[in-house]
Motif scaffolding. Structure first.
Motif, short mmCIF file in Angstrom:
data_model
loop_
_atom_site.label_atom_id
_atom_site.label_comp_id
_atom_site.label_asym_id
_atom_site.label_seq_id
_atom_site.Cartn_x
_atom_site.Cartn_y
_atom_site.Cartn_z
N SER A 76 -12.63 -3.17 -16.55
CA SER A 76 -13.59 -4.27 -16.56
C SER A 76 -14.23 -4.43 -17.93
CB SER A 76 -14.66 -4.04 -15.49
OG SER A 76 -15.26 -2.77 -15.67
N SER A 77 -14.19 -3.38 -18.77
CA SER A 77 -14.72 -3.49 -20.13
C SER A 77 -13.65 -3.93 -21.13
CB SER A 77 -15.32 -2.16 -20.56
OG SER A 77 -14.33 -1.14 -20.57
N GLY A 78 -12.41 -4.16 -20.67
CA GLY A 78 -11.34 -4.67 -21.55
C GLY A 78 -10.41 -3.63 -22.14
N SER A 79 -10.57 -2.36 -21.81
CA SER A 79 -9.66 -1.33 -22.33
C SER A 79 -8.33 -1.40 -21.60
CB SER A 79 -10.25 0.06 -22.12
OG SER A 79 -11.44 0.20 -22.84
N PRO A 80 -7.21 -1.23 -22.32
CA PRO A 80 -5.90 -1.26 -21.65
C PRO A 80 -5.69 -0.02 -20.77
CG PRO A 80 -5.64 -0.74 -23.97
CD PRO A 80 -7.08 -1.06 -23.77
N VAL A 81 -5.07 -0.22 -19.62
CA VAL A 81 -4.78 0.86 -18.68
C VAL A 81 -3.37 0.72 -18.21
CG1 VAL A 81 -5.40 1.89 -16.46
CG2 VAL A 81 -7.14 0.82 -17.81
N SER A 82 -2.65 1.86 -18.11
CA SER A 82 -1.31 1.83 -17.51
C SER A 82 -1.19 3.02 -16.57
CB SER A 82 -0.22 1.86 -18.58
OG SER A 82 -0.22 3.08 -19.26
N LEU A 83 -0.49 2.77 -15.46
CA LEU A 83 -0.22 3.80 -14.46
C LEU A 83 1.29 3.92 -14.34
CD1 LEU A 83 -3.16 2.84 -13.66
CD2 LEU A 83 -2.57 3.56 -11.36
N THR A 84 1.79 5.14 -14.40
CA THR A 84 3.22 5.40 -14.23
C THR A 84 3.38 6.61 -13.33
OG1 THR A 84 3.30 6.77 -16.22
CG2 THR A 84 3.91 4.45 -16.46
N ARG A 85 4.58 6.73 -12.78
CA ARG A 85 4.87 7.93 -11.99
C ARG A 85 5.86 8.77 -12.73
NH1 ARG A 85 3.54 7.27 -5.92
NH2 ARG A 85 3.05 5.11 -5.88
N GLU A 122 7.31 1.63 -10.04
CA GLU A 122 6.62 2.83 -10.50
C GLU A 122 5.78 2.61 -11.76
OE1 GLU A 122 7.08 5.69 -8.47
OE2 GLU A 122 8.14 4.22 -7.28
N LYS A 123 5.32 1.38 -12.02
CA LYS A 123 4.51 1.14 -13.21
C LYS A 123 3.55 -0.02 -13.00
CE LYS A 123 4.65 0.75 -18.15
NZ LYS A 123 5.38 0.95 -19.35
N PHE A 124 2.30 0.16 -13.46
CA PHE A 124 1.28 -0.88 -13.44
C PHE A 124 0.63 -0.93 -14.81
CE2 PHE A 124 1.58 -0.09 -8.93
CZ PHE A 124 1.35 -1.33 -8.35
N GLU A 162 0.84 -1.21 0.00
CA GLU A 162 0.00 0.00 0.00
C GLU A 162 0.87 1.25 0.00
OE1 GLU A 162 -0.62 -2.60 2.03
OE2 GLU A 162 -2.66 -3.20 1.53
N GLY A 163 1.97 1.23 0.75
CA GLY A 163 2.86 2.38 0.79
C GLY A 163 3.49 2.66 -0.56
N GLY A 164 3.75 1.61 -1.34
CA GLY A 164 4.34 1.79 -2.66
C GLY A 164 3.34 2.29 -3.69
N VAL A 165 2.06 2.05 -3.43
CA VAL A 165 1.02 2.47 -4.37
C VAL A 165 0.53 3.88 -4.07
CG1 VAL A 165 -1.32 1.96 -5.17
CG2 VAL A 165 0.30 0.11 -4.85
N ALA A 166 0.57 4.29 -2.81
CA ALA A 166 0.05 5.60 -2.42
C ALA A 166 0.81 6.71 -3.16
CB ALA A 166 0.18 5.80 -0.91
N GLY A 167 0.06 7.69 -3.63
CA GLY A 167 0.66 8.83 -4.33
C GLY A 167 -0.22 9.27 -5.48
N VAL A 168 0.38 9.94 -6.44
CA VAL A 168 -0.35 10.40 -7.63
C VAL A 168 0.24 9.70 -8.84
CG1 VAL A 168 -0.98 12.39 -9.04
CG2 VAL A 168 -0.85 12.63 -6.56
N TRP A 169 -0.63 9.17 -9.68
CA TRP A 169 -0.23 8.39 -10.85
C TRP A 169 -0.66 9.07 -12.13
CZ3 TRP A 169 2.57 3.92 -10.40
CH2 TRP A 169 2.67 3.36 -9.13
N VAL A 206 -4.57 9.96 -11.31
CA VAL A 206 -5.35 9.39 -10.21
C VAL A 206 -4.52 9.52 -8.93
CG1 VAL A 206 -6.35 7.29 -9.23
CG2 VAL A 206 -6.63 7.76 -11.65
N ALA A 207 -5.13 10.12 -7.92
CA ALA A 207 -4.49 10.23 -6.61
C ALA A 207 -4.92 9.02 -5.78
CB ALA A 207 -4.90 11.53 -5.93
#
Length: 174
Positions: free
Chosen positions: A165-174, A158-160, A86-93, A104-105
């Protein structure tokens, strides 16, 4: 007669207050310290700096004849990623979903399925994200009714990456 006594008392108070302002015990407010004398200034000169001293690094010692060296197998799989916390995920992406960008915060404030989430100008379906949680090596995003909006797996520090749920690709980076 009652007004006369009140007037007399008020006059006495005003006179006493005015007399207090004339007291020698109260110093002047606008006193300033004496200025400091000017400090002498030296002469300014210009000259070239000396050349830098040569630095010498120690030589690498020769390898011993029976030294073993580790080798990386190019056919080996990727190193296991560090566990998601959780500590590694917390922040702004910075988020990329369906070719659009937003943010996303993810603060560590308890809420809903885990922790509160706040999408910042995200397109649907991420505009409805209200909470997030970590499950194993994944980050799950939920809406206000607790339904899963997206599931993302850690793709290194730093990347997900994942899908909605509808199948669209999503990526999160810092």
């Amino acid at each position: 007669m009652g007004i006369g006594k009140i007037g007399l008392a008020a006059s006495a108070v005003v006179l006493l207050a005015a007399a207090g302002c004339q007291s020698e015990r109260i110093s002047r407010v606008d006193t300033r310290p004496t200025p400091l004398p000017a400090a002498p200034a030296g002469n300014v000169t210009a000259s070239q700096l000396p050349p830098p001293a040569p630095t010498s690094f120690p030589e690498t010692p020769p390898a011993a004849p029976n030294t073993q060296v580790a080798a990386i197998d190019p056919n080996a799989g990727a190193a296991p990623s560090a566990p998601v916390t959780e500590g590694g995920v917390a922040g702004v992406w910075n988020v990329s979903v369906g070719g659009q960008s937003c943010r996303v915060a993810t603060p560590r404030t308890k809420f809903g399925q885990g922790y509160r989430a706040a999408p910042l100008r995200c397109p649907a379906p991420l505009d409805g994200v209200k909470s997030w949680a970590v499950q194993g090596n994944q980050m799950i995003l939920y809406n206000d009714s607790g339904s899963q909006v997206a599931s993302l797996s850690s793709s290194g520090p730093e990347k997900f990456n994942g899908t909605t749920s509808s199948g669209s690709p999503v990526s999160l980076t810092r």
